[in-house]
Design a protein around this motif. Structure first.
Motif, PDB file in Angstrom:
ATOM      1  N   GLU A 235       0.834  -1.202   0.000  1.00 39.42           N
ATOM      2  CA  GLU A 235       0.000   0.000   0.000  1.00 39.42           C
ATOM      3  C   GLU A 235       0.870   1.255   0.000  1.00 39.42           C
ATOM      4  O   GLU A 235       0.538   2.252  -0.645  1.00 39.42           O
ATOM      5  CB  GLU A 235      -0.907  -0.022   1.239  1.00 39.42           C
ATOM      6  CG  GLU A 235      -1.948   1.099   1.256  1.00 39.42           C
ATOM      7  CD  GLU A 235      -2.870   1.005   2.457  1.00 39.42           C
ATOM      8  OE1 GLU A 235      -3.571   1.991   2.737  1.00 39.42           O
ATOM      9  OE2 GLU A 235      -2.879  -0.063   3.124  1.00 39.42           O
ATOM     10  N   LEU A 236       2.019   1.191   0.659  1.00 36.74           N
ATOM     11  CA  LEU A 236       2.955   2.325   0.689  1.00 36.74           C
ATOM     12  C   LEU A 236       3.467   2.647  -0.721  1.00 36.74           C
ATOM     13  O   LEU A 236       3.472   3.802  -1.146  1.00 36.74           O
ATOM     14  CB  LEU A 236       4.135   1.994   1.608  1.00 36.74           C
ATOM     15  CG  LEU A 236       5.345   2.933   1.527  1.00 36.74           C
ATOM     16  CD1 LEU A 236       4.977   4.335   1.996  1.00 36.74           C
ATOM     17  CD2 LEU A 236       6.502   2.392   2.364  1.00 36.74           C
ATOM     18  N   VAL A 237       3.854   1.603  -1.472  1.00 33.60           N
ATOM     19  CA  VAL A 237       4.382   1.833  -2.829  1.00 33.60           C
ATOM     20  C   VAL A 237       3.292   2.415  -3.723  1.00 33.60           C
ATOM     21  O   VAL A 237       3.538   3.362  -4.492  1.00 33.60           O
ATOM     22  CB  VAL A 237       4.940   0.511  -3.400  1.00 33.60           C
ATOM     23  CG1 VAL A 237       5.380   0.702  -4.854  1.00 33.60           C
ATOM     24  CG2 VAL A 237       6.103   0.014  -2.557  1.00 33.60           C
TER      25      VAL A 237
ATOM     26  N   ALA B  50      10.089  -2.218  -0.033  1.00 26.93           N
ATOM     27  CA  ALA B  50       9.257  -1.097  -0.473  1.00 26.93           C
ATOM     28  C   ALA B  50      10.123   0.100  -0.861  1.00 26.93           C
ATOM     29  O   ALA B  50       9.874   0.773  -1.874  1.00 26.93           O
ATOM     30  CB  ALA B  50       8.273  -0.710   0.638  1.00 26.93           C
ATOM     31  N   ALA B  51      11.163   0.386  -0.074  1.00 21.61           N
ATOM     32  CA  ALA B  51      12.057   1.509  -0.386  1.00 21.61           C
ATOM     33  C   ALA B  51      12.770   1.282  -1.711  1.00 21.61           C
ATOM     34  O   ALA B  51      12.938   2.211  -2.518  1.00 21.61           O
ATOM     35  CB  ALA B  51      13.064   1.702   0.747  1.00 21.61           C
TER      36      ALA B  51
ATOM     37  N   ALA C 148      19.049   0.488   1.024  1.00 23.93           N
ATOM     38  CA  ALA C 148      17.783   0.271   0.325  1.00 23.93           C
ATOM     39  C   ALA C 148      17.220   1.561  -0.257  1.00 23.93           C
ATOM     40  O   ALA C 148      16.355   1.514  -1.146  1.00 23.93           O
ATOM     41  CB  ALA C 148      16.761  -0.357   1.279  1.00 23.93           C
ATOM     42  N   GLY C 149      17.715   2.730   0.224  1.00 22.50           N
ATOM     43  CA  GLY C 149      17.245   3.990  -0.346  1.00 22.50           C
ATOM     44  C   GLY C 149      16.770   4.999   0.665  1.00 22.50           C
ATOM     45  O   GLY C 149      16.333   6.101   0.294  1.00 22.50           O
ATOM     46  N   ALA C 150      16.825   4.678   1.975  1.00 14.88           N
ATOM     47  CA  ALA C 150      16.386   5.633   2.994  1.00 14.88           C
ATOM     48  C   ALA C 150      17.392   6.768   3.123  1.00 14.88           C
ATOM     49  O   ALA C 150      18.599   6.580   2.940  1.00 14.88           O
ATOM     50  CB  ALA C 150      16.206   4.919   4.335  1.00 14.88           C
ATOM     51  N   ASN C 151      16.865   7.965   3.428  1.00 12.87           N
ATOM     52  CA  ASN C 151      17.740   9.119   3.654  1.00 12.87           C
ATOM     53  C   ASN C 151      18.156   9.231   5.116  1.00 12.87           C
ATOM     54  O   ASN C 151      19.262   9.707   5.418  1.00 12.87           O
ATOM     55  CB  ASN C 151      17.031  10.415   3.238  1.00 12.87           C
ATOM     56  CG  ASN C 151      16.683  10.414   1.768  1.00 12.87           C
ATOM     57  OD1 ASN C 151      15.628   9.967   1.372  1.00 12.87           O
ATOM     58  ND2 ASN C 151      17.598  10.912   0.931  1.00 12.87           N
TER      59      ASN C 151
END
Length: 1001
Positions: free
Chosen positions: A910-912, A937-938, A970-973
């Motif tokens: 649902e997040l994506v 998801a990230a 994974a892509g988190a800042n």
């Protein structure tokens, strides 16, 4: 000085007189030459002047007589003039040529005119008579050279006599003088010679006078000065004689002054020369020391051997031990015994003329008897007959060169060993043969006491194994085929060896090894060891061990590199032998091997699965425990923080204090969770302190608040003895609060109802710069006996089982207290009496210069929405991905109050989908979510080009090692662990939004 006092051979008087006389002679000769030349040039003019004087005098004397016609007197006058020197004859002739008077008697019948006497002179007579001007001529009369002058009389003289008008008279009377030209020249030359004589005599007299004057005024004073100078050569002092008060006297005074200055200068020059000599000697000494070269000299005639002192210092001897001057035989005693014959034979060959130069490498013994390498070189000195008088040369320290030769030799040996082992590996696949060759060659090269190859038992977790090859000295115990168990090896060292690391221990007692490992090494008399892993297919198979048993040893880099290279070759041999063995087994019993292999693989697979499952279950348990405990704590702390910020309404003071108590308790619980998760770190002593400036008063009050309710329940009186104006200390506030809470909890636990607990804080004065702040927890509890006090601070230990049943606990509290206090550099104390009570004290050090009053600093609440957002009419959109309802309520309510719009997603999928559809300004997501976890998801969000720059903040209760890196990869800042400070969360969101706006601008 003496060279300067030597006087010239020729005296100054002679030189002055000769010079002065020569000058006068030159001047006189030059003057006479000029006079003579001038007289010769003007002789004719002087003759004419004399003739003119005679004729003019005759004219003057005869003028009146001619007018009166006194012929007799006129003849007498003419005759008188004719008697003058150089005058031959005088004539007076009238205008008509008639001779009026003549100095000689002439016959009037024969000659009455002048033309009758001298017809050749008539033209000159007429010229003078007619022109009225005198005429001078040179001619010969009667065979004699003469000068004739015709001087005309006044034009009116004969007009009066003859009574004729001037118009008819065209001629004048003429006085004619004939003079002897030769006589006149002789008279003039005689006068010149007389002048020259007078000048010569005058010059001689002048020269004599000048000589006397020079001697008196110059030479005699100079002779006195010469005598004084001669005397000063022996006396080294110049005595000035009596000299006249003139330039000579001034010269003498000046000379005396110059002599004194010269004497001082010579002394100064001598001092400078001595200083320079000393400096040169020092430079020479320093140069020889730096170059390690010294000079020797052997006088063969007297058998005296001289050596520079520098080599004595180099070898550590005093002067009496190696004198600078000694017999040659004594010098030979200091040469290493094995090198003396070579030294003597080389020197004798050179002295006998068999070699052009003496050169010998030998060793000298230092004061401790240790040999050092030197190079002696020299040259023989011969007389004219070819007899050897002496030998002179140098001795040079060549220890560095010899060391280089040793290194080259060792390198050659290393290459030989590697070649031998490599050749053995290529020739045979029999491991015992390869191992025996390797251990023997290594021990011989390294001069070690034992070299062995140790093989681990396959299923021993690297704790058990045995030596399969060994080369050992007879004096030490053999370790071959002995089962060795080291239960701490697999846990402490195996991983490092598996990564290819080596262990080089110079002394096992000072290398920080574990006690159990030292015990195993001591069993085989090991004092120093060098261990290199043997890897088989990137797995640890065994170890190549080099042992030094007699004493410690410093392992050199070249030795380590050689052993590593050999270990690589041995690993290749193990791999090849293993492959060969497998091949042989496969060829011999293929079917049986396949069956066993299948069975073994199945068992191994099951074992691996179980091991992986156990490992995974442990990791999952710790991760789940962290997540399950942190998730409710996140809601508790989040809601508490929102309540304290009065987002849900205003609070009174009592409510605020209650919320603060909740926050402190929850924070402390979180700290306990962190300690449980980090228990291995605490046990290994790797806890790091977070030092901050801490208010002692607040620290004590918050700690007391934690046990206040428990104390009220047991009707225990809590006394707070905290003085005012306590300093702020640099310490880990959470850890020290944990210490105080542990001590206070124990006090409450072991104090009966109605008792008293006191928290006393005091300042312990010291004489040093460091002081201590003392925390004392005093209770009126059951007390502790003296024999049990030592056990009290050990982990997992309680005093007795009865107490353990009555008072619940893990036994870690006081051990952690002691460890935390010691990490702060402090100390823990205990005094107790059974049945009376106990006093636990904690002393924390601090610097006196930092003893300043501290005051709490309140940071202003920052506005979450910045100026750029305030200008925007649309609030930022936050996509929140969270499956826990408590956390959803906490985050949503807080962020909405701060001006954000919230979109909720309850799983990863649902997040994506919402991210692609809504394109929010920032994404807040939990990592552990159903359907699709946060990491996947990230990754999917970052694959969408339109979502690649949306900031992602990972909110997770996972705090295991590597979790942060996984999230960022994974892509988190950003990565925030639960429980999250809501204020920190808001600041992080705003920072990411600002960065995104700046990058777009």
């Amino acid at each position: 000085m003496k060279k300067l006092m030597q006087f010239p051979k020729h005296k100054l008087s002679n030189q002055l007189l000769i010079g002065f006389g020569t000058s006068l002679v030159v001047i006189g000769v030059t003057a006479l030459s000029i006079i003579y030349t001038s007289l010769r040039a003007n002789l004719e003019e002087q003759v004419h002047q004399r003739a003119t004087a005679i004729t003019q005098g005759l004219e003057f004397a005869s003028e009146g007589l001619i007018e009166d016609k006194e012929k007799f007197l006129l003849d007498r006058i003419v005759q008188n003039y004719a008697t003058l020197p150089t005058v031959i004859e005088i004539s007076i002739v009238g205008p008509d040529g008639i001779v009026l008077a003549h100095s000689h008697v002439i016959d009037s019948n024969q000659a009455s005119t002048y033309a009758d006497i001298y017809p050749t002179l008539v033209p000159y007579f007429k010229q003078a008579s007619q022109n009225g001007k005198k005429v001078n001529i040179r001619t010969d009369l009667h065979g004699k050279p003469v000068i004739v002058q015709f001087l005309p009389f006044s034009s009116t003289l004969f007009q009066k006599v003859e009574n004729k008008s001037s118009e008819n008279n065209q001629y004048r009377g003429v006085a004619i003088a004939v003079m002897d030209l030769q006589k006149m020249e002789q008279d003039l030359l005689q006068n010149t010679l007389s002048s020259i004589l007078v000048i010569t005599v005058s010059t001689g007299l002048m020269l004599a006078f000048m000589g006397w004057l020079i001697r008196k005024l110059v030479l005699l004073p100079l002779q006195k000065m010469q005598l004084s100078v001669t005397n000063s050569e022996q006396q080294e002092e110049f005595c000035l004689p009596d000299l006249p008060a003139n330039e000579i006297g001034f010269l003498g005074s000046t000379f005396a002054s110059v002599f004194d200055q010269l004497k001082d200068y010579k002394q100064m020059e001598l001092a400078i020369a001595e200083s320079k000599y000393a400096e040169v000697a020092q430079r020479y000494e320093l140069a020889t020391q730096a170059a390690k070269v010294w000079v020797w000299d052997w006088d063969i005639q007297t058998d005296t051997f001289v050596i520079e002192l520098g080599i004595q210092d180099w070898l550590g001897y005093d002067n009496p031990e190696i004198p600078s001057y000694c017999r040659f035989k004594l010098w030979l005693d200091y040469i290493y015994s094995s090198d003396r014959d070579l030294f003597q034979s080389s020197l004798e060959n050179h002295l006998e003329g068999k070699t052009t130069e003496f050169s010998c490498e030998h060793r000298l013994l230092d004061v401790h008897g240790m040999p050092h390498w030197f190079l002696s070189r020299g040259q023989a000195v011969q007389d004219d007959s070819g007899n050897v008088l002496r030998a002179i040369g140098t001795i040079t320290d060549i220890a560095e060169r010899k060391q280089a030769e040793i290194i080259i030799h060792q390198q050659t040996e290393r290459e030989f060993i590697l070649r031998e082992i490599t050749q053995k590996i290529r020739q045979t696949l029999d491991l015992p043969t390869v191992f025996e060759t390797a251990v023997k060659e290594i021990r011989n090269f390294l001069n070690a006491d034992r070299v062995g190859i140790f093989q681990f038992y396959p299923d021993s977790q690297f704790n058990d194994g045995e030596f399969v090859a060994e080369s050992v000295l007879p004096s030490f115990t053999s370790a071959i085929a002995i089962k060795i168990h080291d239960h701490c090896f697999g846990e402490k060292y195996a991983e490092a060896y598996h990564e290819g690391r080596i262990q080089a221990v110079n002394d096992i007692h000072s290398a920080g090894l574990t006690d159990c490992h030292i015990q195993v090494l001591s069993q085989f008399q090991v004092r120093a060891n060098l261990v290199v892993p043997l890897l088989k297919s990137d797995k640890l198979w065994g170890l190549l061990c080099i042992h030094q048993c007699a004493n410690p040893r410093v392992w050199q880099e070249v030795e380590i590199n050689l052993v590593k290279q050999i270990a690589n070759q041995l690993a290749i041999a193990v791999q090849q032998a293993s492959l060969f063995e497998l091949l042989q087994q496969e060829l011999a019993e293929r079917q049986l091997t396949e069956n066993k292999l299948t069975e073994t693989n199945q068992k191994l697979e099951i074992s691996n699965d179980e091991l992986l499952r156990a490992t995974r279950m442990k990791d999952e348990f710790l991760a789940n425990m962290s997540h399950e405990l942190r998730t409710p704590l996140n809601s508790i702390l989040g809601m508490n923080e929102a309540l304290q910020e009065q987002i849900f309404g205003t609070l009174n003071e009592r409510q605020i204090k209650a919320l603060q108590t909740v926050e402190n308790s929850a924070t402390h619980l979180l700290a306990l969770i962190n300690d449980i998760l980090d228990v291995s770190k605490i046990e290994s002593g790797q806890v790091t302190l977070d030092l901050t400036a801490t208010s002692i008063e607040n620290l004590c009050k918050s700690s007391l608040a934690f046990i206040k309710q428990q104390a009220l329940t047991k009707r225990i009186q809590v006394i707070n003895q905290i003085p005012d104006y306590l300093p702020e200390l640099m310490l880990d506030e959470r850890r020290i609060r944990q210490v105080l809470i542990n001590l206070l909890n124990n006090a409450v636990k072991f104090t009966p109802e109605g008792g008293t607990i006191t928290l006393d804080v005091s300042h312990v004065e010291t004489t040093t710069e460091t002081s201590y702040l003392r925390f004392a927890v005093i209770d009126t509890g059951i007390g502790i006996s003296a024999e049990n006090i030592q056990k009290l601070f050990q982990p997992f230990i309680q005093i007795d089982s009865a107490l353990n049943r009555q008072y619940v606990g893990t036994g870690l509290g006081l051990a952690l207290v002691k460890r935390i206090v010691e990490l702060h550099g402090g100390k823990v104390g205990l005094t107790s009496e059974v049945g009376v009570g106990s006093c636990f004290s904690v002393e924390i050090p601090f610097n006196k210069s930092e003893h300043e009053l501290g005051s709490p600093k309140l940071e202003p609440t920052e506005s979450i929405v910045n100026s750029n957002q305030s200008e925007s009419t649309v609030p930022p959109v936050v996509l929140l991905a969270e499956d826990n309802e408590a956390n959803i309520g906490t985050f949503s309510s807080y962020l909405e109050v701060k001006g954000y719009r919230i979109i909720l997603a309850k799983n990863g999928k649902e997040l994506v989908d919402l991210a692609k559809a809504k394109k929010p300004d920032v994404i807040l997501m939990d990592i552990q979510m159903p359907v699709l976890d946060g990491l996947e998801a990230a990754k999917q969000i970052r694959l969408d080009p339109e979502l690649i720059d949306i900031p992602i903040i990972a909110l997770t209760a996972l705090v295991m090692v590597g979790d942060r890196e996984k999230c960022l990869d994974a892509g988190a800042n950003e990565y925030l662990t639960k429980p999250v400070k809501l204020k920190q969360l808001a600041q992080t969101i705003q920072k990411l939004l600002n960065s995104r706006i700046e990058s777009k601008n």
